[in-house]
Scaffold this active site. Structure first.
Site, PDB file in Angstrom:
ATOM      1  N   LYS A   1       1.515  -0.955   0.277  1.00 24.09           N
ATOM      2  CA  LYS A   1      -0.228  -0.197  -0.008  1.00 24.09           C
ATOM      3  C   LYS A   1       0.734   1.130   0.073  1.00 24.09           C
ATOM      4  CE  LYS A   1      -3.688   2.012   0.404  1.00 24.09           C
ATOM      5  NZ  LYS A   1      -3.653   3.021  -0.049  1.00 24.09           N
TER       6      LYS A   1
ATOM      7  N   MET B   1     -10.086   6.582  -2.178  1.00 19.36           N
ATOM      8  CA  MET B   1      -9.467   5.709  -0.547  1.00 19.36           C
ATOM      9  C   MET B   1      -8.515   7.108   0.297  1.00 19.36           C
ATOM     10  SD  MET B   1     -10.887   2.707  -1.324  1.00 19.36           S
ATOM     11  CE  MET B   1     -10.131   2.115   0.186  1.00 19.36           C
ATOM     12  N   GLY B   2      -8.090   7.662  -0.518  1.00 21.16           N
ATOM     13  CA  GLY B   2      -7.743   8.939   0.492  1.00 21.16           C
ATOM     14  C   GLY B   2      -6.042   8.134   1.872  1.00 21.16           C
ATOM     15  N   LEU B   3      -5.690   7.091   0.883  1.00 15.02           N
ATOM     16  CA  LEU B   3      -4.634   6.933   1.284  1.00 15.02           C
ATOM     17  C   LEU B   3      -4.248   6.008   2.213  1.00 15.02           C
ATOM     18  CD1 LEU B   3      -1.967   9.553   0.012  1.00 15.02           C
ATOM     19  CD2 LEU B   3      -2.383   6.921  -1.064  1.00 15.02           C
TER      20      LEU B   3
ATOM     21  N   ASN C   1       4.801   7.519  -5.149  1.00 19.35           N
ATOM     22  CA  ASN C   1       3.451   7.432  -6.417  1.00 19.35           C
ATOM     23  C   ASN C   1       2.797   8.504  -6.116  1.00 19.35           C
ATOM     24  OD1 ASN C   1       0.440   8.219  -6.930  1.00 19.35           O
ATOM     25  ND2 ASN C   1      -0.294   6.198  -4.288  1.00 19.35           N
TER      26      ASN C   1
ATOM     27  N   CYS D   1      -2.137  10.229  -7.210  1.00 19.60           N
ATOM     28  CA  CYS D   1      -3.362   9.779  -6.036  1.00 19.60           C
ATOM     29  C   CYS D   1      -4.269  11.259  -5.749  1.00 19.60           C
ATOM     30  CB  CYS D   1      -2.601   9.254  -4.711  1.00 19.60           C
ATOM     31  SG  CYS D   1      -4.827   9.831  -3.484  1.00 19.60           S
TER      32      CYS D   1
ATOM     33  N   ASN E   1      -2.242   5.544 -13.001  1.00 16.57           N
ATOM     34  CA  ASN E   1      -2.657   5.299 -11.918  1.00 16.57           C
ATOM     35  C   ASN E   1      -4.634   5.751 -12.119  1.00 16.57           C
ATOM     36  OD1 ASN E   1      -4.358   5.176  -8.945  1.00 16.57           O
ATOM     37  ND2 ASN E   1      -2.257   6.625  -8.004  1.00 16.57           N
TER      38      ASN E   1
END
Length: 314
Positions: free
Chosen positions: A47, A73-75, A130, A133, A196
């Site tokens: 993750k 999801m918001g990490l 990443n 996002c 993404n």
């Protein structure tokens, strides 16, 4: 005719082209172990982690239909030390499966600290930064800001002592492909994960006449079949524009073995599975492995390099 699905991502040898997409069934150490133990998986991605535990956005934050998914999801994650601790179990129990830790690019000083610490941990094969996002209401998507991306990579490249990859958002304008590829080529980048989710889509529930997820008043990242043409375009352009030693990992819209074949034909050295992994669980990898192998056998290909990047143009 036996076929081989083995591939390479930078200096990492993979027994298979298949990985999970960061964020899907990889938040807990138990989920990571389940992925690592799957014979059809070539590498495991954690993750996207932040410095401390993060709860993420309020639920409902994921929704799927026959065309794909939307999420915000918001990490949510357990914090980078949790994923660092898993590396010891990975290297001892699953040494044949490279473990890639995804790092969320939120706050600069935290990023540099995380990357520096993870660089010294045995059992971590590579880091995936990443940059893409789309589901943080208070944070812009960094990879759409050229100067911010350049400044971040300048600093990250000085602290990273592992093979480094970038997880990118979709690009659409032809000049953007060229200028971002030129930027990424300045650094020691080993792989690019593209793409993404497509930012700020909206899916409506016609029965309730409402949005389907709560954060951002229903706006979220699109995945699944919705995004495959955009994914293939991004895989192809970065395969054409990046130096040949930079591996492209295709991510987006893979539902069957034909989809995997298309990604590789466009230039992907490996693929990550997201929405379909959410739908089916880890059994999806064995199915995709068989379907891709059958497709290759039918076409007379023995290995990935026989057709990788060999898309014909009219």
């Amino acid at each position: 005719m036996a076929v081989s699905l083995a591939t390479h991502i930078g200096s990492c040898a993979l027994r298979s082209v298949f990985m999970n997409a960061s964020g899907v069934h990889c938040t807990t150490q138990e989920e990571l172990k389940n992925l690592s133990a799957n014979a059809a998986v070539g590498a495991v991605v954690s993750k996207s982690c932040t410095h401390e535990y993060r709860a993420g956005n309020p639920a409902p934050r994921y929704y799927e239909n026959h065309l794909g998914s939307i999420n915000s999801m918001g990490l949510p994650n357990e914090g980078y030390r949790y994923y660092a601790d898993y590396a010891a179990a990975q290297v001892s129990r699953f040494p044949q499966v490279p473990y890639i830790v995804s790092v969320a690019a939120l706050y600069l000083e935290e990023n540099l600290h995380i990357i520096s610490e993870l660089s010294d941990i045995e059992g971590i094969a590579a880091l995936e930064l990443n940059l893409s996002c789309p589901n943080l209401p208070d944070k812009p998507l960094i990879a759409y800001h050229y100067e911010n991306t350049r400044s971040l990579l300048d600093l990250v490249s000085r602290h990273c002592r592992k093979p480094l990859g970038l997880k990118l958002p979709p690009y659409f304008d032809m000049p953007d492909f060229v200028r971002y590829a030129e930027l990424f080529s300045r650094y020691d980048i080993h792989f690019i994960t593209s793409i993404n989710s497509i930012p700020n889509g909206l899916i409506v529930d016609i029965e309730s006449e409402s949005v389907t997820i709560k954060p951002k008043n229903g706006l979220g990242g699109l995945g699944g079949a919705y995004i495959k043409p955009t994914t293939l375009a991004n895989v192809r352009r970065f395969y054409e524009l990046m130096p040949p030693q930079v591996a492209i990992i295709g991510c987006g819209g893979i539902e069957n073995g034909t989809d995997v074949f298309e990604h590789i034909l466009c230039g992907a050295a490996a693929v990550q599975i997201g929405t379909q992994l959410m739908k089916e669980g880890t059994a999806v990898f064995a199915r995709l492995e068989k379907e891709l192998s059958d497709c290759m056998e039918r076409k007379g290909y023995r290995c990935i390099d026989d057709f990788k990047g060999k898309l014909k143009v009219l």
